[in-house]
Design a protein around this motif. Structure first.
Motif, PDB file in Angstrom:
ATOM      1  N   ALA A  82     -11.151   8.115   4.473  1.00  0.00           N
ATOM      2  CA  ALA A  82     -12.218   7.104   4.455  1.00  0.00           C
ATOM      3  C   ALA A  82     -13.441   7.617   3.706  1.00  0.00           C
ATOM      4  CB  ALA A  82     -12.591   6.716   5.889  1.00  0.00           C
ATOM      5  N   LEU A  83     -13.812   8.873   3.927  1.00  0.00           N
ATOM      6  CA  LEU A  83     -14.987   9.434   3.261  1.00  0.00           C
ATOM      7  C   LEU A  83     -14.774   9.565   1.760  1.00  0.00           C
ATOM      8  CD1 LEU A  83     -15.976  12.168   5.885  1.00  0.00           C
ATOM      9  CD2 LEU A  83     -17.269  10.096   5.338  1.00  0.00           C
ATOM     10  N   MET A  84     -13.563   9.906   1.356  1.00  0.00           N
ATOM     11  CA  MET A  84     -13.287  10.054  -0.081  1.00  0.00           C
ATOM     12  C   MET A  84     -13.267   8.711  -0.801  1.00  0.00           C
ATOM     13  SD  MET A  84     -10.549  13.206  -0.392  1.00  0.00           S
ATOM     14  CE  MET A  84      -9.403  12.605   0.857  1.00  0.00           C
ATOM     15  N   GLU A  85     -13.149   7.612  -0.042  1.00  0.00           N
ATOM     16  CA  GLU A  85     -13.050   6.292  -0.662  1.00  0.00           C
ATOM     17  C   GLU A  85     -14.390   5.567  -0.780  1.00  0.00           C
ATOM     18  OE1 GLU A  85     -10.057   4.274   1.621  1.00  0.00           O
ATOM     19  OE2 GLU A  85      -8.407   5.155   0.454  1.00  0.00           O
ATOM     20  N   ILE A  86     -15.478   6.134  -0.238  1.00  0.00           N
ATOM     21  CA  ILE A  86     -16.767   5.467  -0.371  1.00  0.00           C
ATOM     22  C   ILE A  86     -17.273   5.634  -1.801  1.00  0.00           C
ATOM     23  CG2 ILE A  86     -17.305   5.782   2.074  1.00  0.00           C
ATOM     24  CD1 ILE A  86     -19.221   7.997   1.314  1.00  0.00           C
ATOM     25  N   GLU A  87     -18.269   4.836  -2.153  1.00  0.00           N
ATOM     26  CA  GLU A  87     -18.728   4.785  -3.549  1.00  0.00           C
ATOM     27  C   GLU A  87     -19.197   6.141  -4.053  1.00  0.00           C
ATOM     28  OE1 GLU A  87     -21.993   2.360  -6.293  1.00  0.00           O
ATOM     29  OE2 GLU A  87     -21.547   1.711  -4.251  1.00  0.00           O
ATOM     30  N   ALA A  88     -19.945   6.865  -3.227  1.00  0.00           N
ATOM     31  CA  ALA A  88     -20.406   8.209  -3.609  1.00  0.00           C
ATOM     32  C   ALA A  88     -19.844   9.183  -2.576  1.00  0.00           C
ATOM     33  CB  ALA A  88     -21.925   8.275  -3.647  1.00  0.00           C
ATOM     34  N   PRO A  89     -18.612   9.664  -2.793  1.00  0.00           N
ATOM     35  CA  PRO A  89     -17.957  10.505  -1.777  1.00  0.00           C
ATOM     36  C   PRO A  89     -18.650  11.851  -1.607  1.00  0.00           C
ATOM     37  CG  PRO A  89     -16.669  10.451  -3.792  1.00  0.00           C
ATOM     38  CD  PRO A  89     -17.768   9.451  -3.979  1.00  0.00           C
ATOM     39  N   PRO A  90     -18.422  12.498  -0.477  1.00  0.00           N
ATOM     40  CA  PRO A  90     -19.052  13.795  -0.227  1.00  0.00           C
ATOM     41  C   PRO A  90     -18.421  14.915  -1.050  1.00  0.00           C
ATOM     42  CG  PRO A  90     -17.535  13.268   1.544  1.00  0.00           C
ATOM     43  CD  PRO A  90     -17.582  12.051   0.651  1.00  0.00           C
ATOM     44  N   SER A  91     -19.229  15.941  -1.285  1.00  0.00           N
ATOM     45  CA  SER A  91     -18.693  17.158  -1.908  1.00  0.00           C
ATOM     46  C   SER A  91     -18.300  18.174  -0.848  1.00  0.00           C
ATOM     47  CB  SER A  91     -19.728  17.779  -2.852  1.00  0.00           C
ATOM     48  OG  SER A  91     -20.912  18.134  -2.140  1.00  0.00           O
ATOM     49  N   ALA A  92     -18.645  17.888   0.415  1.00  0.00           N
ATOM     50  CA  ALA A  92     -18.283  18.752   1.539  1.00  0.00           C
ATOM     51  C   ALA A  92     -18.067  17.888   2.771  1.00  0.00           C
ATOM     52  CB  ALA A  92     -19.374  19.791   1.807  1.00  0.00           C
ATOM     53  N   ILE A  93     -17.145  18.305   3.629  1.00  0.00           N
ATOM     54  CA  ILE A  93     -16.877  17.606   4.884  1.00  0.00           C
ATOM     55  C   ILE A  93     -16.971  18.610   6.030  1.00  0.00           C
ATOM     56  CG2 ILE A  93     -15.154  16.383   6.276  1.00  0.00           C
ATOM     57  CD1 ILE A  93     -14.043  15.200   3.671  1.00  0.00           C
ATOM     58  N   PHE A  94     -17.775  18.250   7.025  1.00  0.00           N
ATOM     59  CA  PHE A  94     -17.901  19.035   8.242  1.00  0.00           C
ATOM     60  C   PHE A  94     -17.167  18.281   9.345  1.00  0.00           C
ATOM     61  CE2 PHE A  94     -21.177  20.194  11.785  1.00  0.00           C
ATOM     62  CZ  PHE A  94     -20.265  21.056  12.377  1.00  0.00           C
ATOM     63  N   ALA A  95     -16.099  18.865   9.846  1.00  0.00           N
ATOM     64  CA  ALA A  95     -15.343  18.254  10.941  1.00  0.00           C
ATOM     65  C   ALA A  95     -15.770  18.898  12.251  1.00  0.00           C
ATOM     66  CB  ALA A  95     -13.842  18.444  10.724  1.00  0.00           C
ATOM     67  N   SER A  96     -15.887  18.088  13.299  1.00  0.00           N
ATOM     68  CA  SER A  96     -16.443  18.569  14.562  1.00  0.00           C
ATOM     69  C   SER A  96     -15.517  19.475  15.356  1.00  0.00           C
ATOM     70  CB  SER A  96     -16.877  17.383  15.435  1.00  0.00           C
ATOM     71  OG  SER A  96     -18.023  16.770  14.885  1.00  0.00           O
ATOM     72  N   ASN A  97     -14.290  19.652  14.917  1.00  0.00           N
ATOM     73  CA  ASN A  97     -13.465  20.738  15.445  1.00  0.00           C
ATOM     74  C   ASN A  97     -12.448  21.150  14.383  1.00  0.00           C
ATOM     75  OD1 ASN A  97     -11.492  18.732  15.595  1.00  0.00           O
ATOM     76  ND2 ASN A  97     -10.929  19.160  17.722  1.00  0.00           N
ATOM     77  N   ASP A  98     -11.784  22.271  14.621  1.00  0.00           N
ATOM     78  CA  ASP A  98     -10.872  22.805  13.614  1.00  0.00           C
ATOM     79  C   ASP A  98      -9.642  21.940  13.410  1.00  0.00           C
ATOM     80  OD1 ASP A  98     -12.566  24.928  13.186  1.00  0.00           O
ATOM     81  OD2 ASP A  98     -11.430  26.349  14.411  1.00  0.00           O
ATOM     82  N   ALA A  99      -9.161  21.295  14.478  1.00  0.00           N
ATOM     83  CA  ALA A  99      -7.982  20.433  14.335  1.00  0.00           C
ATOM     84  C   ALA A  99      -8.267  19.322  13.324  1.00  0.00           C
ATOM     85  CB  ALA A  99      -7.580  19.844  15.679  1.00  0.00           C
ATOM     86  N   MET A 100      -9.431  18.695  13.441  1.00  0.00           N
ATOM     87  CA  MET A 100      -9.777  17.639  12.485  1.00  0.00           C
ATOM     88  C   MET A 100     -10.042  18.218  11.099  1.00  0.00           C
ATOM     89  SD  MET A 100     -11.949  14.754  14.587  1.00  0.00           S
ATOM     90  CE  MET A 100     -13.408  15.774  14.787  1.00  0.00           C
ATOM     91  N   ALA A 101     -10.595  19.427  11.035  1.00  0.00           N
ATOM     92  CA  ALA A 101     -10.811  20.058   9.727  1.00  0.00           C
ATOM     93  C   ALA A 101      -9.485  20.273   9.012  1.00  0.00           C
ATOM     94  CB  ALA A 101     -11.551  21.378   9.905  1.00  0.00           C
ATOM     95  N   MET A 102      -8.461  20.682   9.761  1.00  0.00           N
ATOM     96  CA  MET A 102      -7.146  20.891   9.157  1.00  0.00           C
ATOM     97  C   MET A 102      -6.534  19.560   8.718  1.00  0.00           C
ATOM     98  SD  MET A 102      -5.759  23.924  11.678  1.00  0.00           S
ATOM     99  CE  MET A 102      -6.848  25.313  12.003  1.00  0.00           C
ATOM    100  N   GLY A 103      -6.762  18.503   9.499  1.00  0.00           N
ATOM    101  CA  GLY A 103      -6.335  17.178   9.070  1.00  0.00           C
ATOM    102  C   GLY A 103      -7.049  16.756   7.798  1.00  0.00           C
ATOM    103  N   ALA A 104      -8.341  17.063   7.704  1.00  0.00           N
ATOM    104  CA  ALA A 104      -9.109  16.742   6.497  1.00  0.00           C
ATOM    105  C   ALA A 104      -8.578  17.507   5.290  1.00  0.00           C
ATOM    106  CB  ALA A 104     -10.581  17.058   6.723  1.00  0.00           C
ATOM    107  N   MET A 105      -8.177  18.751   5.492  1.00  0.00           N
ATOM    108  CA  MET A 105      -7.615  19.542   4.394  1.00  0.00           C
ATOM    109  C   MET A 105      -6.344  18.881   3.859  1.00  0.00           C
ATOM    110  SD  MET A 105      -8.277  23.357   6.016  1.00  0.00           S
ATOM    111  CE  MET A 105      -7.946  24.374   4.589  1.00  0.00           C
ATOM    112  N   ASP A 106      -5.503  18.406   4.771  1.00  0.00           N
ATOM    113  CA  ASP A 106      -4.278  17.716   4.347  1.00  0.00           C
ATOM    114  C   ASP A 106      -4.612  16.467   3.534  1.00  0.00           C
ATOM    115  OD1 ASP A 106      -2.630  19.568   5.574  1.00  0.00           O
ATOM    116  OD2 ASP A 106      -2.422  18.401   7.429  1.00  0.00           O
ATOM    117  N   ALA A 107      -5.654  15.741   3.972  1.00  0.00           N
ATOM    118  CA  ALA A 107      -6.050  14.522   3.264  1.00  0.00           C
ATOM    119  C   ALA A 107      -6.549  14.825   1.862  1.00  0.00           C
ATOM    120  CB  ALA A 107      -7.131  13.789   4.063  1.00  0.00           C
ATOM    121  N   VAL A 108      -7.354  15.868   1.739  1.00  0.00           N
ATOM    122  CA  VAL A 108      -7.879  16.249   0.420  1.00  0.00           C
ATOM    123  C   VAL A 108      -6.738  16.613  -0.518  1.00  0.00           C
ATOM    124  CG1 VAL A 108      -9.249  17.982  -0.801  1.00  0.00           C
ATOM    125  CG2 VAL A 108     -10.146  16.954   1.295  1.00  0.00           C
ATOM    126  N   ARG A 109      -5.796  17.402  -0.016  1.00  0.00           N
ATOM    127  CA  ARG A 109      -4.655  17.789  -0.849  1.00  0.00           C
ATOM    128  C   ARG A 109      -3.790  16.589  -1.207  1.00  0.00           C
ATOM    129  NH1 ARG A 109      -4.854  23.005   2.109  1.00  0.00           N
ATOM    130  NH2 ARG A 109      -3.860  21.995   3.891  1.00  0.00           N
TER     131      ARG A 109
END
Length: 201
Positions: A94-121
């Motif tokens: 969702a964050l990567m699809e906004i008009e001006a996407p972030p250059s960094a993502i802070f996930a509130s725990n490591d499990a979500m951070a790992m999910g975010a890594m999968d999404a980026v890849r």
């Protein structure tokens, strides 16, 4: 009934009991500030369940760091998750699809951070060259994923030790006054974060 118990990682609930937790607010503040100092200005946040104190404290720390560094708070950069790994994936998409996407993502725990890594890849992007990722907790897997995950370490072993001592004290003196202790977090920098390619962040 004066039954002796101690809450660990109390999530901001149970004001009338002895508890030990971690400094969620300052941990999130330090993580966000670290990304700002790397040069990031568009920093996405994937929150935890907002009915939990840890999630609200981490959101507040993120917002405070942005204010300190005079960065506009953009609601489109905040995705409400639940601490589940799948929310990290869907949140990052969702964050990567906004008009001006972030250059960094802070996930509130490591499990979500790992999910975010999968999404980026999944989008053919690289970590951290295209998007930096930072988590919270510093679970053992954080050092094993590739790239190794930058994370805010909670002093889990120390929290357990302090809670055990608190419980022993309660057993000796059931009328002992209530204690609530927060132990400091620590930012552990690894390979999942770097300065943005576009210095405008």
């Amino acid at each position: 009934r004066k039954f002796p118990f101690v809450l660990i990682d109390h999530q901001g609930v149970g004001d009338e009991c002895t508890a030990v937790g971690a400094t969620n607010w300052s941990g999130a503040y330090n993580a966000t500030e670290y990304l700002v100092k790397l040069g990031h200005r568009r920093i996405g946040l994937i929150t935890g369940s907002m009915d939990l104190g840890a999630a609200t404290d981490r959101l507040a720390g993120y917002k405070a760091a942005l204010r300190t560094h005079h960065i506009h708070e953009d609601p489109s950069l905040i995705y409400e998750g639940s601490f589940a790994q799948l929310d990290g994936y869907t949140g990052a998409i969702a964050l990567m699809e906004i008009e001006a996407p972030p250059s960094a993502i802070f996930a509130s725990n490591d499990a979500m951070a790992m999910g975010a890594m999968d999404a980026v890849r999944s989008r053919g992007l690289r970590i951290p060259e295209d998007i930096s990722i930072i988590g919270f907790d510093d679970v053992p897997q954080a050092a094993l994923v590739r790239p190794a995950l930058t994370s805010v370490r909670q002093p889990l072993e120390q929290m357990g030790g302090v809670a055990t001592q608190m419980l022993l004290d309660l057993l000796k003196d059931p009328d002992k006054h209530l204690e609530r202790m927060e132990l400091p977090t620590e930012l552990i920098v690894r390979a999942s974060t770097c300065s943005p390619r576009d210095k405008a962040g």
